[in-house]
Design a protein around this motif. Structure first.
Motif, PDB file in Angstrom:
ATOM      1  N   VAL A  69     -27.792  41.005 -38.339  1.00  0.00           N
ATOM      2  CA  VAL A  69     -26.930  41.226 -37.500  1.00  0.00           C
ATOM      3  C   VAL A  69     -25.684  40.298 -37.668  1.00  0.00           C
ATOM      4  CG1 VAL A  69     -26.428  41.004 -34.775  1.00  0.00           C
ATOM      5  CG2 VAL A  69     -28.670  41.760 -35.583  1.00  0.00           C
ATOM      6  N   SER A  70     -26.044  39.198 -37.925  1.00  0.00           N
ATOM      7  CA  SER A  70     -24.998  38.124 -38.310  1.00  0.00           C
ATOM      8  C   SER A  70     -24.025  38.483 -39.332  1.00  0.00           C
ATOM      9  CB  SER A  70     -25.451  36.589 -38.597  1.00  0.00           C
ATOM     10  OG  SER A  70     -26.152  36.300 -37.384  1.00  0.00           O
TER      11      SER A  70
ATOM     12  N   LEU B 181     -23.628  41.682 -40.418  1.00  0.00           N
ATOM     13  CA  LEU B 181     -22.668  42.555 -40.321  1.00  0.00           C
ATOM     14  C   LEU B 181     -21.394  42.310 -39.476  1.00  0.00           C
ATOM     15  CD1 LEU B 181     -25.426  45.604 -39.176  1.00  0.00           C
ATOM     16  CD2 LEU B 181     -23.542  45.714 -40.929  1.00  0.00           C
ATOM     17  N   LEU B 182     -21.829  41.663 -38.502  1.00  0.00           N
ATOM     18  CA  LEU B 182     -20.463  41.041 -37.588  1.00  0.00           C
ATOM     19  C   LEU B 182     -19.568  40.224 -38.326  1.00  0.00           C
ATOM     20  CD1 LEU B 182     -22.591  39.645 -34.459  1.00  0.00           C
ATOM     21  CD2 LEU B 182     -21.128  41.645 -34.465  1.00  0.00           C
ATOM     22  N   LEU B 183     -20.023  39.230 -39.279  1.00  0.00           N
ATOM     23  CA  LEU B 183     -19.268  38.689 -40.254  1.00  0.00           C
ATOM     24  C   LEU B 183     -18.398  39.781 -41.061  1.00  0.00           C
ATOM     25  CD1 LEU B 183     -21.505  35.796 -41.356  1.00  0.00           C
ATOM     26  CD2 LEU B 183     -19.286  35.693 -40.218  1.00  0.00           C
ATOM     27  N   ASN B 184     -19.026  40.804 -41.714  1.00  0.00           N
ATOM     28  CA  ASN B 184     -18.263  42.003 -42.428  1.00  0.00           C
ATOM     29  C   ASN B 184     -17.214  42.388 -41.584  1.00  0.00           C
ATOM     30  OD1 ASN B 184     -19.489  41.977 -45.121  1.00  0.00           O
ATOM     31  ND2 ASN B 184     -21.204  42.438 -43.904  1.00  0.00           N
ATOM     32  N   MET B 185     -17.539  42.467 -40.233  1.00  0.00           N
ATOM     33  CA  MET B 185     -16.298  43.115 -39.278  1.00  0.00           C
ATOM     34  C   MET B 185     -15.146  42.395 -39.194  1.00  0.00           C
ATOM     35  SD  MET B 185     -18.791  45.001 -36.681  1.00  0.00           S
ATOM     36  CE  MET B 185     -20.130  46.255 -37.213  1.00  0.00           C
ATOM     37  N   MET B 186     -15.251  41.159 -39.457  1.00  0.00           N
ATOM     38  CA  MET B 186     -13.969  40.281 -39.214  1.00  0.00           C
ATOM     39  C   MET B 186     -12.882  40.509 -40.123  1.00  0.00           C
ATOM     40  SD  MET B 186     -15.866  36.669 -38.537  1.00  0.00           S
ATOM     41  CE  MET B 186     -14.386  35.888 -38.395  1.00  0.00           C
TER      42      MET B 186
ATOM     43  N   TRP C 114     -20.476  49.295 -43.950  1.00  0.00           N
ATOM     44  CA  TRP C 114     -19.237  48.878 -43.163  1.00  0.00           C
ATOM     45  C   TRP C 114     -18.104  49.253 -43.860  1.00  0.00           C
ATOM     46  CZ3 TRP C 114     -16.977  48.407 -38.748  1.00  0.00           C
ATOM     47  CH2 TRP C 114     -15.823  47.731 -38.571  1.00  0.00           C
TER      48      TRP C 114
END
Length: 218
Positions: A12-13, A15-20, A172
């Protein structure tokens, strides 16, 4: 297994970092919007290949050199900043095809901007990622948090987590490439708008290159 813990949190972390937003996101979106989803995916695959270089280097301890040697860090930093700036200048110098300048709509799926080969786009994604020492330091700081101190094979655990991170990143990035191309087609972006989108992205790349050049080792 292999001393890996909190795998769900890691996924989860990651994926969120990749979305930045960052240089990778900008490159993928610009290539997809101006040349279609295949170009965006070529950039994404190049970025993924660069990420695997960082993961492998960190697993075998090479990236640790960047965190301890100011000379090594600065050498990679300046080369990376120069290359990102080079890519930005290339985008700023982009021109419309003659038929687009004359107001003729290109036939089929041919882009209005002078096309860049997929091989070159892949190389841009690869080099802009692999020459960024901040990415190497990120993996050294982030991944070990999910490996137990008493793990019998920390390098293997690092590689496994790095591959998982990169797999999610590719999902992503390639999804972003397809979405950006679809949105561009749906909005029927005019050639001149696409040209200025490319140039604005080039300006942002120049800014990111300057930011990397001025960054400090932590």
């Amino acid at each position: 297994m292999f001393g890996i813990h909190d795998l769900a949190l890691f996924v989860v972390s990651g994926l969120l970092l990749n979305m930045m937003p960052g240089p990778d996101t900008l490159l993928i979106m610009a290539r997809s919007a101006t040349q279609g989803w295949r170009a965006g995916c070529a950039a994404a695959l190049g970025i993924g290949a660069g990420t695997m270089v960082h993961v492998t280097a960190a697993a075998v301890g090479l990236s640790a050199l960047l965190s301890t040697s100011a000379m090594a860090f600065n050498a990679v930093k300046w080369v990376g900043a120069a290359y990102i700036a080079y890519v930005g200048i290339g985008m700023l110098r982009a021109k419309l095809k003659p038929e687009a300048e004359a107001g003729v709509r290109p036939a089929g799926s041919d882009p209005s901007l002078a096309a860049t080969s997929y091989r070159r786009i892949f190389a841009q994604g690869f080099l802009s990622n692999v020459l960024n020492p901040k990415v190497a330091l990120f993996f050294l700081a982030f991944v070990p948090q999910f490996i137990s101190a008493d793990s019998s094979s920390k390098a293997l655990a690092f590689l496994i987590l790095g591959c998982i991170f990169n797999f999610n990143s590719m999902l992503w990035c390639n999804g972003l490439a397809v979405f950006a191309a679809f949105a561009s087609a749906r909005l029927k972006v005019k050639p001149l708008v696409a040209l200025w989108l490319n140039r604005i992205t080039g300006g942002l790349f120049l800014a990111l290159g300057a930011r990397l050049a001025l960054s400090e080792q932590h």
